[in-house]
Design an enzyme around this catalytic site. Sequence first.
Site, PDB file in Angstrom:
ATOM      1  N   HIS A 120      25.736 -12.922  -0.761  1.00 22.19           N
ATOM      2  CA  HIS A 120      25.493 -14.330  -1.059  1.00 22.19           C
ATOM      3  C   HIS A 120      25.868 -14.643  -2.500  1.00 22.19           C
ATOM      4  CE1 HIS A 120      21.914 -12.112  -2.305  1.00 22.19           C
ATOM      5  NE2 HIS A 120      21.775 -13.038  -3.256  1.00 22.19           N
ATOM      6  N   CYS A 121      26.092 -15.920  -2.743  1.00 24.59           N
ATOM      7  CA  CYS A 121      26.337 -16.379  -4.112  1.00 24.59           C
ATOM      8  C   CYS A 121      26.226 -17.895  -4.168  1.00 24.59           C
ATOM      9  CB  CYS A 121      27.700 -15.933  -4.629  1.00 24.59           C
ATOM     10  SG  CYS A 121      29.110 -16.681  -3.804  1.00 24.59           S
TER      11      CYS A 121
END
Length: 152
Positions: free
Chosen positions: A67-68
């Site tokens: 994720h980011c």
Amino acid sequence: MPILSLLTPERVLQNIEGGSKKRIIELVSKIIAESDDDLTAEAVFSGLIGRERLGSTGIGEGVAIPHCRLAGVNKAIGALISLSEPIDFDAIDNRPVDLLFFLLVPEEACDDHLSTLGKLAEVFSQEELRSKLRDTHSKEQLLEVATELFRT
């Protein structure tokens, strides 16, 4: 935000050959970019790999949640991937990973990001739910199970 709303059929993939952590992140970056005109595969890859450098998103039990937060993302985007063979992902339990949920959120969406990660971690912490996802044999089946599991 319901997890199911983050997915589209194009971003649910079953029996994918991962090869390596870098290779699967590259592949999913392309898939996500193809589904959103505001994103490039390079930007998605850079965001995800940058986050991985801070520490692995392999949460254990064969699951990773790469994720980011990313500029250019207008709303949260997800991708659910089931690999044909587990790959090393530097997970906290040192087990290889075969289930991945990729999550991109807008750069300013800190609270939503954490809430969604928490929901994902809760779902993937349940052996019965992981088994249901692993027992699928087609993209359609995986999407059907994801629809059931990620409704809330």
